[in-house]
Design a protein around this motif. Structure first.
Motif, short mmCIF file in Angstrom:
data_model
loop_
_atom_site.label_atom_id
_atom_site.label_comp_id
_atom_site.label_asym_id
_atom_site.label_seq_id
_atom_site.Cartn_x
_atom_site.Cartn_y
_atom_site.Cartn_z
N PHE A 8 0.83 -1.21 0.00
CA PHE A 8 0.00 0.00 0.00
C PHE A 8 0.87 1.26 0.00
O PHE A 8 0.59 2.21 -0.74
N LEU A 9 1.92 1.28 0.81
CA LEU A 9 2.80 2.45 0.86
C LEU A 9 3.55 2.64 -0.46
O LEU A 9 3.73 3.78 -0.90
N VAL A 10 3.96 1.56 -1.09
CA VAL A 10 4.63 1.67 -2.39
C VAL A 10 3.67 2.21 -3.44
O VAL A 10 4.04 3.08 -4.24
N ILE A 11 2.44 1.73 -3.45
CA ILE A 11 1.44 2.25 -4.38
C ILE A 11 1.22 3.74 -4.14
O ILE A 11 1.17 4.53 -5.09
N THR A 12 1.11 4.14 -2.89
CA THR A 12 0.93 5.55 -2.56
C THR A 12 2.11 6.38 -3.04
O THR A 12 1.93 7.45 -3.64
N LEU A 13 3.31 5.91 -2.81
CA LEU A 13 4.51 6.62 -3.22
C LEU A 13 4.60 6.72 -4.75
O LEU A 13 4.90 7.80 -5.29
N VAL A 14 4.34 5.64 -5.44
CA VAL A 14 4.41 5.64 -6.91
C VAL A 14 3.36 6.59 -7.49
O VAL A 14 3.65 7.36 -8.41
N LEU A 15 2.14 6.54 -6.96
CA LEU A 15 1.11 7.45 -7.44
C LEU A 15 1.45 8.91 -7.16
O LEU A 15 1.25 9.78 -8.01
N THR A 16 1.99 9.17 -5.99
CA THR A 16 2.36 10.53 -5.62
C THR A 16 3.43 11.08 -6.54
O THR A 16 3.31 12.19 -7.06
N ILE A 17 4.47 10.30 -6.74
CA ILE A 17 5.55 10.75 -7.61
C ILE A 17 5.07 10.82 -9.06
O ILE A 17 5.42 11.74 -9.80
N GLY A 18 4.25 9.86 -9.47
CA GLY A 18 3.75 9.85 -10.83
C GLY A 18 2.88 11.04 -11.18
O GLY A 18 2.98 11.62 -12.25
N PHE A 19 2.01 11.44 -10.26
CA PHE A 19 1.10 12.54 -10.54
C PHE A 19 1.70 13.91 -10.22
O PHE A 19 1.30 14.91 -10.81
N HIS A 20 2.61 13.96 -9.28
CA HIS A 20 3.13 15.25 -8.82
C HIS A 20 4.64 15.36 -8.98
O HIS A 20 5.30 16.04 -8.18
N TYR A 21 5.20 14.72 -10.00
CA TYR A 21 6.65 14.74 -10.15
C TYR A 21 7.18 16.16 -10.38
O TYR A 21 8.23 16.53 -9.86
N LYS A 22 6.46 16.96 -11.15
CA LYS A 22 6.91 18.32 -11.45
C LYS A 22 6.98 19.17 -10.18
O LYS A 22 7.95 19.89 -9.95
N VAL A 50 -7.46 7.95 -0.64
CA VAL A 50 -8.59 7.43 -1.43
C VAL A 50 -8.08 6.84 -2.74
O VAL A 50 -8.44 5.72 -3.12
N PHE A 51 -7.24 7.57 -3.46
CA PHE A 51 -6.74 7.08 -4.74
C PHE A 51 -5.85 5.85 -4.57
O PHE A 51 -5.93 4.91 -5.35
N ALA A 52 -5.02 5.85 -3.53
CA ALA A 52 -4.17 4.68 -3.28
C ALA A 52 -5.01 3.47 -2.91
O ALA A 52 -4.70 2.34 -3.32
N THR A 53 -6.07 3.67 -2.16
CA THR A 53 -6.96 2.56 -1.80
C THR A 53 -7.64 1.99 -3.03
O THR A 53 -7.76 0.76 -3.16
N VAL A 54 -8.08 2.84 -3.92
CA VAL A 54 -8.73 2.36 -5.15
C VAL A 54 -7.75 1.52 -5.97
O VAL A 54 -8.09 0.43 -6.43
N PHE A 59 -5.54 -3.91 -7.61
CA PHE A 59 -4.48 -4.93 -7.61
C PHE A 59 -4.83 -6.11 -6.71
O PHE A 59 -4.36 -7.22 -6.93
N LEU A 60 -5.63 -5.87 -5.70
CA LEU A 60 -5.97 -6.91 -4.74
C LEU A 60 -6.90 -7.97 -5.33
O LEU A 60 -6.77 -9.16 -5.03
N ILE A 61 -7.81 -7.56 -6.17
CA ILE A 61 -8.78 -8.50 -6.75
C ILE A 61 -8.10 -9.60 -7.56
O ILE A 61 -8.34 -10.78 -7.30
N PRO A 62 -7.23 -9.28 -8.51
CA PRO A 62 -6.56 -10.37 -9.24
C PRO A 62 -5.65 -11.23 -8.35
O PRO A 62 -5.56 -12.45 -8.53
N ARG A 63 -5.00 -10.59 -7.38
CA ARG A 63 -4.16 -11.36 -6.46
C ARG A 63 -4.99 -12.34 -5.65
O ARG A 63 -4.59 -13.47 -5.40
#
Length: 72
Positions: A8-22, A50-54, A59-63
């Motif tokens: 969950f923390l990795v997903i949050t970090l990746v999304l944060t950097i991906g959306f707000h890299y600039k 909220v976005f990280a949970t979604v 990812f949780l469903i296929p796993r």
């Protein structure tokens, strides 16, 4: 539980950097200071959770399906 929290923390970090890299490259301190005033989609300060949970659930469903069939 620990593994899921790390995922969950990795997903949050990746999304944060991906959306707000600039913002993180140009003015990271100011971006973090403005965090409580965010109004993303009406979710305010909770929008990263909220976005990280979604994404985590997506990812949780296929796993879960994979683990279900792996047991049999």
């Amino acid at each position: 539980m620990k593994k899921e929290l790390i995922i969950f923390l990795v997903i949050t970090l990746v999304l944060t950097i991906g959306f707000h890299y600039k913002e993180f490259l140009e003015y990271p301190i100011q971006h973090l200071q403005n965090f409580p005033n965010s109004a993303a989609y009406g979710l305010g300060i909770f929008h990263p959770l909220v976005f990280a949970t979604v994404v985590y659930v997506i990812f949780l469903i296929p796993r879960g399906i994979y683990k279900l069939f792996k047991r049999k």
